[in-house]
Design a protein around this motif. Structure first.
Motif, PDB file in Angstrom:
ATOM      1  N   ALA A 213       3.330  56.141   4.320  1.00  0.00           N
ATOM      2  CA  ALA A 213       2.043  56.313   4.994  1.00  0.00           C
ATOM      3  C   ALA A 213       1.349  54.965   5.119  1.00  0.00           C
ATOM      4  O   ALA A 213       1.303  54.184   4.155  1.00  0.00           O
ATOM      5  CB  ALA A 213       1.162  57.291   4.224  1.00  0.00           C
ATOM      6  N   PHE A 214       0.825  54.697   6.308  1.00  0.00           N
ATOM      7  CA  PHE A 214       0.074  53.470   6.579  1.00  0.00           C
ATOM      8  C   PHE A 214      -1.144  53.840   7.431  1.00  0.00           C
ATOM      9  O   PHE A 214      -1.133  54.838   8.168  1.00  0.00           O
ATOM     10  CB  PHE A 214       0.934  52.452   7.342  1.00  0.00           C
ATOM     11  N   GLN A 215      -2.166  53.015   7.326  1.00  0.00           N
ATOM     12  CA  GLN A 215      -3.314  53.165   8.213  1.00  0.00           C
ATOM     13  C   GLN A 215      -3.979  51.811   8.402  1.00  0.00           C
ATOM     14  O   GLN A 215      -3.891  50.927   7.550  1.00  0.00           O
ATOM     15  CB  GLN A 215      -4.321  54.182   7.666  1.00  0.00           C
ATOM     16  N   THR A 216      -4.631  51.661   9.548  1.00  0.00           N
ATOM     17  CA  THR A 216      -5.332  50.412   9.824  1.00  0.00           C
ATOM     18  C   THR A 216      -6.565  50.303   8.932  1.00  0.00           C
ATOM     19  O   THR A 216      -7.054  51.295   8.374  1.00  0.00           O
ATOM     20  CB  THR A 216      -5.734  50.344  11.303  1.00  0.00           C
ATOM     21  N   GLU A 217      -7.079  49.109   8.820  1.00  0.00           N
ATOM     22  CA  GLU A 217      -8.135  48.828   7.844  1.00  0.00           C
ATOM     23  C   GLU A 217      -9.386  49.667   8.071  1.00  0.00           C
ATOM     24  O   GLU A 217     -10.017  50.134   7.122  1.00  0.00           O
ATOM     25  CB  GLU A 217      -8.485  47.336   7.909  1.00  0.00           C
ATOM     26  N   ASN A 218      -9.768  49.899   9.327  1.00  0.00           N
ATOM     27  CA  ASN A 218     -11.006  50.615   9.625  1.00  0.00           C
ATOM     28  C   ASN A 218     -10.761  52.047  10.102  1.00  0.00           C
ATOM     29  O   ASN A 218     -11.567  52.609  10.834  1.00  0.00           O
ATOM     30  CB  ASN A 218     -11.791  49.854  10.697  1.00  0.00           C
ATOM     31  N   PHE A 219      -9.643  52.640   9.667  1.00  0.00           N
ATOM     32  CA  PHE A 219      -9.305  53.977  10.170  1.00  0.00           C
ATOM     33  C   PHE A 219     -10.342  55.026   9.758  1.00  0.00           C
ATOM     34  O   PHE A 219     -10.718  55.895  10.560  1.00  0.00           O
ATOM     35  CB  PHE A 219      -7.921  54.390   9.669  1.00  0.00           C
ATOM     36  N   GLN A 220     -10.833  54.959   8.534  1.00  0.00           N
ATOM     37  CA  GLN A 220     -11.759  55.994   8.058  1.00  0.00           C
ATOM     38  C   GLN A 220     -13.095  55.954   8.783  1.00  0.00           C
ATOM     39  O   GLN A 220     -13.724  56.997   9.004  1.00  0.00           O
ATOM     40  CB  GLN A 220     -11.983  55.833   6.545  1.00  0.00           C
ATOM     41  N   GLN A 221     -13.550  54.770   9.179  1.00  0.00           N
ATOM     42  CA  GLN A 221     -14.857  54.649   9.826  1.00  0.00           C
ATOM     43  C   GLN A 221     -14.753  54.470  11.333  1.00  0.00           C
ATOM     44  O   GLN A 221     -15.649  54.877  12.082  1.00  0.00           O
ATOM     45  CB  GLN A 221     -15.644  53.459   9.245  1.00  0.00           C
ATOM     46  N   GLY A 222     -13.684  53.847  11.798  1.00  0.00           N
ATOM     47  CA  GLY A 222     -13.592  53.499  13.206  1.00  0.00           C
ATOM     48  C   GLY A 222     -13.223  54.676  14.100  1.00  0.00           C
ATOM     49  O   GLY A 222     -12.530  55.604  13.695  1.00  0.00           O
ATOM     50  N   LYS A 223     -13.700  54.627  15.330  1.00  0.00           N
ATOM     51  CA  LYS A 223     -13.378  55.605  16.362  1.00  0.00           C
ATOM     52  C   LYS A 223     -13.319  54.890  17.705  1.00  0.00           C
ATOM     53  O   LYS A 223     -14.083  53.945  17.917  1.00  0.00           O
ATOM     54  CB  LYS A 223     -14.420  56.727  16.393  1.00  0.00           C
ATOM     55  N   PRO A 224     -12.411  55.339  18.579  1.00  0.00           N
ATOM     56  CA  PRO A 224     -11.466  56.452  18.420  1.00  0.00           C
ATOM     57  C   PRO A 224     -10.343  56.106  17.460  1.00  0.00           C
ATOM     58  O   PRO A 224     -10.058  54.937  17.198  1.00  0.00           O
ATOM     59  CB  PRO A 224     -10.941  56.652  19.841  1.00  0.00           C
ATOM     60  N   ARG A 225      -9.692  57.158  16.960  1.00  0.00           N
ATOM     61  CA  ARG A 225      -8.584  56.965  16.044  1.00  0.00           C
ATOM     62  C   ARG A 225      -7.536  58.050  16.301  1.00  0.00           C
ATOM     63  O   ARG A 225      -7.859  59.141  16.780  1.00  0.00           O
ATOM     64  CB  ARG A 225      -9.059  57.026  14.596  1.00  0.00           C
ATOM     65  N   VAL A 226      -6.310  57.721  15.962  1.00  0.00           N
ATOM     66  CA  VAL A 226      -5.212  58.652  16.180  1.00  0.00           C
ATOM     67  C   VAL A 226      -4.420  58.786  14.876  1.00  0.00           C
ATOM     68  O   VAL A 226      -4.110  57.788  14.218  1.00  0.00           O
ATOM     69  CB  VAL A 226      -4.302  58.191  17.338  1.00  0.00           C
ATOM     70  N   LYS A 227      -4.134  60.026  14.522  1.00  0.00           N
ATOM     71  CA  LYS A 227      -3.357  60.316  13.319  1.00  0.00           C
ATOM     72  C   LYS A 227      -1.957  60.739  13.744  1.00  0.00           C
ATOM     73  O   LYS A 227      -1.793  61.712  14.472  1.00  0.00           O
ATOM     74  CB  LYS A 227      -4.026  61.416  12.500  1.00  0.00           C
ATOM     75  N   VAL A 228      -0.959  60.001  13.287  1.00  0.00           N
ATOM     76  CA  VAL A 228       0.435  60.257  13.654  1.00  0.00           C
ATOM     77  C   VAL A 228       1.153  60.837  12.439  1.00  0.00           C
ATOM     78  O   VAL A 228       1.205  60.197  11.376  1.00  0.00           O
ATOM     79  CB  VAL A 228       1.134  58.963  14.117  1.00  0.00           C
ATOM     80  N   VAL A 229       1.711  62.028  12.590  1.00  0.00           N
ATOM     81  CA  VAL A 229       2.476  62.691  11.530  1.00  0.00           C
ATOM     82  C   VAL A 229       3.848  63.021  12.106  1.00  0.00           C
ATOM     83  O   VAL A 229       3.965  63.845  13.013  1.00  0.00           O
ATOM     84  CB  VAL A 229       1.786  63.968  11.029  1.00  0.00           C
ATOM     85  N   THR A 230       4.879  62.368  11.599  1.00  0.00           N
ATOM     86  CA  THR A 230       6.215  62.540  12.158  1.00  0.00           C
ATOM     87  C   THR A 230       7.229  62.807  11.049  1.00  0.00           C
ATOM     88  O   THR A 230       7.067  62.344   9.915  1.00  0.00           O
ATOM     89  CB  THR A 230       6.655  61.305  12.957  1.00  0.00           C
ATOM     90  N   SER A 231       8.282  63.528  11.425  1.00  0.00           N
ATOM     91  CA  SER A 231       9.379  63.819  10.505  1.00  0.00           C
ATOM     92  C   SER A 231      10.674  63.806  11.306  1.00  0.00           C
ATOM     93  O   SER A 231      10.805  64.539  12.290  1.00  0.00           O
ATOM     94  CB  SER A 231       9.168  65.177   9.829  1.00  0.00           C
ATOM     95  N   ILE A 232      11.627  62.975  10.908  1.00  0.00           N
ATOM     96  CA  ILE A 232      12.897  62.822  11.613  1.00  0.00           C
ATOM     97  C   ILE A 232      14.036  62.890  10.603  1.00  0.00           C
ATOM     98  O   ILE A 232      13.949  62.322   9.509  1.00  0.00           O
ATOM     99  CB  ILE A 232      12.971  61.476  12.368  1.00  0.00           C
ATOM    100  N   PHE A 233      15.100  63.587  10.995  1.00  0.00           N
ATOM    101  CA  PHE A 233      16.292  63.573  10.147  1.00  0.00           C
ATOM    102  C   PHE A 233      17.021  62.239  10.287  1.00  0.00           C
ATOM    103  O   PHE A 233      17.332  61.581   9.295  1.00  0.00           O
ATOM    104  CB  PHE A 233      17.223  64.727  10.523  1.00  0.00           C
ATOM    105  N   SER A 234      17.294  61.826  11.520  1.00  0.00           N
ATOM    106  CA  SER A 234      17.948  60.550  11.751  1.00  0.00           C
ATOM    107  C   SER A 234      17.379  59.920  13.016  1.00  0.00           C
ATOM    108  O   SER A 234      17.533  60.467  14.111  1.00  0.00           O
ATOM    109  CB  SER A 234      19.460  60.733  11.896  1.00  0.00           C
ATOM    110  N   GLY A 235      16.719  58.792  12.865  1.00  0.00           N
ATOM    111  CA  GLY A 235      16.123  58.132  14.019  1.00  0.00           C
ATOM    112  C   GLY A 235      15.091  57.121  13.595  1.00  0.00           C
ATOM    113  O   GLY A 235      14.654  57.067  12.441  1.00  0.00           O
ATOM    114  N   ASP A 236      14.657  56.306  14.541  1.00  0.00           N
ATOM    115  CA  ASP A 236      13.664  55.263  14.311  1.00  0.00           C
ATOM    116  C   ASP A 236      12.321  55.667  14.886  1.00  0.00           C
ATOM    117  O   ASP A 236      12.255  56.408  15.881  1.00  0.00           O
ATOM    118  CB  ASP A 236      14.105  53.938  14.942  1.00  0.00           C
TER     119      ASP A 236
END
Length: 242
Positions: A213-236
């Motif tokens: 998990a990673f997030q940019t420094e101002n994610f909690q306060q800054g807007k707009p923001r996008v939350k990416v949740v991904t799950s892959i068996f095999s891939g980049d």
């Protein structure tokens, strides 16, 4: 007709099917697992080289062989037989107890149902094939999809992002690329069995059965923001600024 079947009945059938499947894999599934992995590898090679004749042959041979192997499993046979029996029982019941549709009059005119607007999803569930957002401006809708084989490309530079956007992708084999404008804050939660993670060219790492998990420094306060949740068996997965 199947709408009248209680959810508990469906859940019971699925639970029994899972138990039979686990029992079958534990005691008789060694050969099936090896065969499934081999056929899956053939399908992957065929998909990557689908433009050539040999790629098409490998792809379709893998699919047909895998389907035939799955249909030979006791758990799948049980599921089909149970659904057929359930269908006939429900058909017989519908004959003996027909469903009557009666008009319903609203006595209290003050009661009003909420108005709902159906939105067209940005992506549809697709087991095979690549998907990407339009190259022209489009209206943003949150993404929540699962897929099988192929790449997914999402370009956020061609849309107006709300204060908070969500991208949720569950995938088997393929790559995910997300283009994010510089003024948008980003949070990435990713899990993978095999693959590589690259975020803004500064954070790159190989993954093996990991969740990060990673997030940019101002994610909690800054807007707009996008939350990416991904799950892959095999891939980049690659998140780029654009």
């Amino acid at each position: 007709m199947f709408k009248r079947i209680p959810t508990r009945t469906f859940n019971s059938i699925l639970l029994i099917t899972v138990v039979i499947l686990l029992f079958e894999l534990m005691f008789f599934g060694g050969g099936f697992i090896f065969t499934a992995l081999f056929l899956g590898f053939l399908m992957y090679l065929g998909w990557k080289n689908f433009d050539s004749l040999i790629g098409k042959i490998l792809f379709w041979v893998g699919i047909v062989s895998l389907v035939l192997n799955v249909l030979n499993m006791f758990a799948v046979r049980f599921l089909f037989i149970a659904l057929i029996i359930l269908f006939f029982l429900q058909y017989r019941r519908s004959k003996n107890e027909p469903e009557y549709i009666k008009p319903r009059f609203i006595e209290d005119t003050k009661q009003q149902t909420e108005t709902l607007t159906e939105l067209k999803p940005l992506f549809q569930h697709r087991f095979f094939g690549d998907q990407k957002t339009d190259d022209v401006p489009y209206q943003w809708r949150d993404v929540n999809i699962h897929g099988g084989f192929g790449d997914r490309v999402i370009d956020l530079s061609n849309t107006v992002i709300p204060e908070e956007a969500v991208i949720s992708i569950r995938h088997l084999v393929g790559n995910i690329i997300i283009y994010v404008p510089y003024e948008v804050e980003v949070s990435v939660h990713h899990s993978s069995m095999f693959g590589q993670l690259s975020i803004f060219k500064g954070h790159e790492m190989k993954l093996f059965n990991q969740s990060v998990a990673f997030q940019t420094e101002n994610f909690q306060q800054g807007k707009p923001r996008v939350k990416v949740v991904t799950s892959i068996f095999s891939g980049d997965i690659e998140v780029r600024r654009i």
